[in-house]
Design a protein around this motif. Structure first.
Motif, PDB file in Angstrom:
ATOM      1  N   THR A  65      57.126  46.916  63.793  1.00 42.23           N
ATOM      2  CA  THR A  65      56.759  47.524  62.507  1.00 42.23           C
ATOM      3  C   THR A  65      55.822  46.599  61.732  1.00 42.23           C
ATOM      4  O   THR A  65      55.737  45.402  62.001  1.00 42.23           O
ATOM      5  N   SER A  66      55.133  47.182  60.755  1.00 43.42           N
ATOM      6  CA  SER A  66      54.266  46.412  59.858  1.00 43.42           C
ATOM      7  C   SER A  66      54.050  47.223  58.592  1.00 43.42           C
ATOM      8  O   SER A  66      54.460  48.393  58.510  1.00 43.42           O
ATOM      9  N   LEU A  67      53.426  46.616  57.588  1.00 44.54           N
ATOM     10  CA  LEU A  67      53.155  47.330  56.341  1.00 44.54           C
ATOM     11  C   LEU A  67      52.207  48.497  56.582  1.00 44.54           C
ATOM     12  O   LEU A  67      52.301  49.540  55.926  1.00 44.54           O
ATOM     13  N   ASP A  68      51.322  48.341  57.519  1.00 41.93           N
ATOM     14  CA  ASP A  68      50.387  49.404  57.888  1.00 41.93           C
ATOM     15  C   ASP A  68      50.750  49.878  59.294  1.00 41.93           C
ATOM     16  O   ASP A  68      50.555  49.146  60.265  1.00 41.93           O
ATOM     17  N   ASP A  69      51.283  51.087  59.394  1.00 43.00           N
ATOM     18  CA  ASP A  69      51.725  51.602  60.689  1.00 43.00           C
ATOM     19  C   ASP A  69      50.600  51.641  61.714  1.00 43.00           C
ATOM     20  O   ASP A  69      50.845  51.488  62.918  1.00 43.00           O
ATOM     21  N   ARG A  70      49.386  51.834  61.251  1.00 45.70           N
ATOM     22  CA  ARG A  70      48.265  51.903  62.193  1.00 45.70           C
ATOM     23  C   ARG A  70      48.022  50.562  62.870  1.00 45.70           C
ATOM     24  O   ARG A  70      47.529  50.502  63.994  1.00 45.70           O
ATOM     25  N   SER A  71      48.381  49.487  62.175  1.00 50.52           N
ATOM     26  CA  SER A  71      48.172  48.156  62.750  1.00 50.52           C
ATOM     27  C   SER A  71      49.098  47.897  63.937  1.00 50.52           C
ATOM     28  O   SER A  71      48.744  47.185  64.877  1.00 50.52           O
ATOM     29  N   SER A  72      50.300  48.464  63.884  1.00 48.36           N
ATOM     30  CA  SER A  72      51.277  48.221  64.949  1.00 48.36           C
ATOM     31  C   SER A  72      51.358  49.367  65.951  1.00 48.36           C
ATOM     32  O   SER A  72      52.122  49.287  66.914  1.00 48.36           O
ATOM     33  N   ALA A  73      50.549  50.432  65.737  1.00 45.83           N
ATOM     34  CA  ALA A  73      50.641  51.622  66.601  1.00 45.83           C
ATOM     35  C   ALA A  73      50.353  51.282  68.066  1.00 45.83           C
ATOM     36  O   ALA A  73      50.968  51.866  68.964  1.00 45.83           O
ATOM     37  N   PHE A  74      49.449  50.330  68.313  1.00 45.44           N
ATOM     38  CA  PHE A  74      49.084  50.035  69.705  1.00 45.44           C
ATOM     39  C   PHE A  74      50.233  49.347  70.451  1.00 45.44           C
ATOM     40  O   PHE A  74      50.242  49.287  71.681  1.00 45.44           O
ATOM     41  N   LEU A  75      51.227  48.833  69.716  1.00 44.33           N
ATOM     42  CA  LEU A  75      52.374  48.201  70.351  1.00 44.33           C
ATOM     43  C   LEU A  75      53.539  49.164  70.565  1.00 44.33           C
ATOM     44  O   LEU A  75      54.543  48.817  71.176  1.00 44.33           O
ATOM     45  N   ASN A  76      53.397  50.385  70.021  1.00 49.03           N
ATOM     46  CA  ASN A  76      54.471  51.372  70.109  1.00 49.03           C
ATOM     47  C   ASN A  76      53.975  52.669  70.727  1.00 49.03           C
ATOM     48  O   ASN A  76      52.826  53.049  70.547  1.00 49.03           O
TER      49      ASN A  76
END
Length: 260
Positions: A65-76
């Motif tokens: 997870t992160s404050l900006d979901d788009r930043s962590s989307a590539f890991l999920n």
């Protein structure tokens, strides 16, 4: 002659009374008076609970997870996680299996060694690995193979998912519909595999002190076996009360006819 018949009738009534009854005391869980003196007992007892430690072949749900979901989307796998919510099979396919070497292979993050760690420690390790790619990252880690098996003298034996991170042995018994009249509540076998060697512990659920035992709360993969009472050998409690009363009534009728 009459005295012989009376003895016969009393014997029938006595036998069926024993056959149709189970002592109340043997059916009560957590017996004792500890609940009356909780304030006096404060500090004398401590519930010994240990965190579950991840082991090889465990299946983990991991989401970064992160404050900006788009930043962590590539890991999920976002679409996969959405489908997982209502599909147990999807969950097993999307989980991360812990290898025999104690590691998981996480996309982009590489191998992460997790065996022997608690779920919170695994989350911290994943978070540290993800921090190389995204700022203010976090991680959610859950166990997907969190089930217990209840068998023996219970009404609905089976394999049950743990609906919370901790579940007591009494809650597991409740999931199986509670124990039957044949159950020996003083001899519940808990089979647990810690490491390579399985453990088998005999638990007395009529003793309230089990609440402070390290075995009161179950771990994923535990097997609970409820032993039968010796009474089952003769199948005594299975005789319906109506049948017993019919036999007694018929005996009384025969006795009355013989007195005429």
């Amino acid at each position: 002659m009459k005295s012989t018949i009376k003895i016969y009738l009393l014997s029938i009534v006595g036998v069926f009374s024993v056959m149709s009854c189970v002592p109340l005391k043997e059916s009560i869980y957590l017996q004792g008076d500890m609940a009356i003196n909780l304030e006096d007992l404060e500090g004398q007892y401590k519930i010994d609970k240990a965190d579950y430690l991840v082991k090889p072949n465990d299946l983990l749900y991991i989401r970064v997870t992160s404050l900006d979901d788009r930043s962590s989307a590539f890991l999920n796998n976002e679409s996969g996680y959405n489908a997982m919510a209502g599909n147990a099979m999807s969950a097993s396919l999307l989980g991360y299996r812990v290898g025999l070497d104690g590691a998981i292979d996480y996309p982009f993050l590489g191998k992460i060694y997790v065996a022997g760690l608690s779920l919170q420690e695994v989350a911290e390790k994943v978070e540290l690995a993800a921090s190389k790619f995204i700022d203010q990252s976090g991680a959610i880690v859950k166990l997907l193979n969190d089930h217990v098996t209840v068998m023996g003298e219970v009404k609905s034996p089976g394999r049950f998912l743990m609906n919370s991170e901790e579940i007591s042995i009494l809650e597991a018994v409740a999931l199986s519909g509670d124990m039957t009249d044949f159950a020996n509540r003083k001899r519940i076998r808990l089979i647990r595999k810690d490491g390579e060697t399985p453990q088998m512990i005999v638990i007395d659920t009529t003793d309230e002190k089990i609440m402070f035992s390290p075995y009161f709360y179950l771990k994923p993969g535990d097997i609970v076996y409820v032993e039968p009472r010796r009474l089952k050998q003769w199948n005594l409690t299975a005789i319906p009360l109506g049948l017993a009363m019919s036999v007694v009534s018929a005996s009384i009728l025969v006795y009355s006819l013989m007195l005429r």
